[in-house]
Design an enzyme around this catalytic site. Structure first.
Site, PDB file in Angstrom:
ATOM      1  N   ASP A   3      -5.729  -2.117   6.806  1.00  0.00           N
ATOM      2  CA  ASP A   3      -5.383  -3.222   7.703  1.00  0.00           C
ATOM      3  C   ASP A   3      -6.031  -2.978   9.070  1.00  0.00           C
ATOM      4  O   ASP A   3      -6.828  -2.040   9.250  1.00  0.00           O
ATOM      5  CB  ASP A   3      -3.867  -3.446   7.766  1.00  0.00           C
ATOM      6  CG  ASP A   3      -3.126  -2.400   8.593  1.00  0.00           C
ATOM      7  OD1 ASP A   3      -3.762  -1.428   9.069  1.00  0.00           O
ATOM      8  OD2 ASP A   3      -1.897  -2.541   8.752  1.00  0.00           O
ATOM      9  N   CYS A   7      -3.405   2.299   6.447  1.00  0.00           N
ATOM     10  CA  CYS A   7      -2.825   1.363   7.421  1.00  0.00           C
ATOM     11  C   CYS A   7      -2.346   2.210   8.598  1.00  0.00           C
ATOM     12  O   CYS A   7      -2.864   3.311   8.811  1.00  0.00           O
ATOM     13  CB  CYS A   7      -1.737   0.479   6.801  1.00  0.00           C
ATOM     14  SG  CYS A   7      -0.261   1.336   6.228  1.00  0.00           S
ATOM     15  N   THR A  42       0.572   3.756   9.092  1.00  0.00           N
ATOM     16  CA  THR A  42       1.246   4.953   8.584  1.00  0.00           C
ATOM     17  C   THR A  42       0.804   5.345   7.180  1.00  0.00           C
ATOM     18  O   THR A  42       1.107   6.454   6.721  1.00  0.00           O
ATOM     19  CB  THR A  42       2.765   4.691   8.497  1.00  0.00           C
ATOM     20  OG1 THR A  42       2.968   3.562   7.627  1.00  0.00           O
ATOM     21  CG2 THR A  42       3.363   4.397   9.863  1.00  0.00           C
ATOM     22  N   HIS A  92      -0.180  16.936 -10.078  1.00  0.00           N
ATOM     23  CA  HIS A  92       1.138  16.715 -10.694  1.00  0.00           C
ATOM     24  C   HIS A  92       1.430  15.254 -11.013  1.00  0.00           C
ATOM     25  O   HIS A  92       2.073  14.962 -12.012  1.00  0.00           O
ATOM     26  CB  HIS A  92       2.249  17.229  -9.763  1.00  0.00           C
ATOM     27  CG  HIS A  92       2.315  18.729  -9.704  1.00  0.00           C
ATOM     28  ND1 HIS A  92       3.448  19.407  -9.307  1.00  0.00           N
ATOM     29  CD2 HIS A  92       1.400  19.692  -9.985  1.00  0.00           C
ATOM     30  CE1 HIS A  92       3.216  20.716  -9.347  1.00  0.00           C
ATOM     31  NE2 HIS A  92       1.976  20.904  -9.740  1.00  0.00           N
ATOM     32  N   HIS A 141       3.626  17.429 -16.797  1.00  0.00           N
ATOM     33  CA  HIS A 141       3.452  16.388 -15.786  1.00  0.00           C
ATOM     34  C   HIS A 141       3.144  15.040 -16.428  1.00  0.00           C
ATOM     35  O   HIS A 141       3.543  13.997 -15.913  1.00  0.00           O
ATOM     36  CB  HIS A 141       2.347  16.788 -14.809  1.00  0.00           C
ATOM     37  CG  HIS A 141       2.618  18.084 -14.112  1.00  0.00           C
ATOM     38  ND1 HIS A 141       3.672  18.237 -13.243  1.00  0.00           N
ATOM     39  CD2 HIS A 141       2.008  19.292 -14.199  1.00  0.00           C
ATOM     40  CE1 HIS A 141       3.685  19.488 -12.795  1.00  0.00           C
ATOM     41  NE2 HIS A 141       2.691  20.146 -13.368  1.00  0.00           N
TER      42      HIS A 141
HETATM   43  C1  RB5 Z   1       0.748  -2.684  11.515  1.00  0.00           C
HETATM   44  O1  RB5 Z   1       1.179  -2.801  12.826  1.00  0.00           O
HETATM   45  C2  RB5 Z   1       1.571  -1.618  10.797  1.00  0.00           C
HETATM   46  O2  RB5 Z   1       2.852  -2.079  10.559  1.00  0.00           O
HETATM   47  C3  RB5 Z   1       0.889  -1.208   9.522  1.00  0.00           C
HETATM   48  O3  RB5 Z   1      -0.384  -0.748   9.782  1.00  0.00           O
HETATM   49  C4  RB5 Z   1       1.554  -0.093   8.716  1.00  0.00           C
HETATM   50  O4  RB5 Z   1       1.828   1.019   9.513  1.00  0.00           O
HETATM   51  C5  RB5 Z   1       2.695  -0.488   7.881  1.00  0.00           C
HETATM   52  O5  RB5 Z   1       3.229   0.309   7.093  1.00  0.00           O
END
Ligand code: RB5
Length: 145
Positions: A8, A65, A67, A98, A133
């Protein structure tokens, strides 16, 4: 390997850096976007990469993204996908050994470029261990039915 990649807006710069890195190692990379920093919706890109991997159009996938979490949750809704979020290389190796993860995910707001490269290296250099596994993966697959 043929690697599908998607991200993203939070991860566009890191996506291009990882694409270059993977191609420098001889991999073929299929880019599913986004390619801008305009705000967008990570489920769209998680789904695109997941469907390509599930269809066998790519050997594995990389999703990024902010996180790594949202985009991996979206990818894991596609049957046959095992997308794993990793913030360091040991986990990246183990999710292949695994869990036979077919997509690796990480967060551009969590890891720097060098750690991200170490994560993809650890994942791509690892082999699925099979045996007990596989039984557990079969149990996960049964949940999808
Ligand atoms: C975008 O702001 C953020 O929410 C996205 O990149 C991600 O971290 C969502 O899990």
């Amino acid at each position: 390997m043929k690697i599908a990649i998607g991200n993203d807006h939070a991860a566009t710069d890191l996506k291009f850096e990882i694409m270059e890195y993977l191609m420098s190692k001889g991999h073929e990379v299929v880019n599913f976007g986004t390619d801008t920093k305009d705000s967008c919706h990570y489920p769209l890109y998680g789904e695109k990469v997941a469907r390509a991997v599930a269809a066998g159009e790519a050997d594995c996938g990389v999703l990024i993204c902010g996180t790594g979490v949202g985009i991996s949750i979206a990818a894991n809704k596609v049957k046959g996908i095992r997308a794993a979020v990793c913030s360091e290389p040991v986990t990246a190796r183990l999710v292949k050994e695994h869990n036979n993860a077919n997509i690796i995910a990480f967060g551009a707001r969590i890891v720097g470029a060098e750690t991200a490269k170490a994560i993809v290296d650890a994942y791509l250099n690892a082999e699925f261990a099979g045996g007990r596994h596989q039984n557990r993966i079969d149990m996960i697959s049964a949940i999808e039915e």
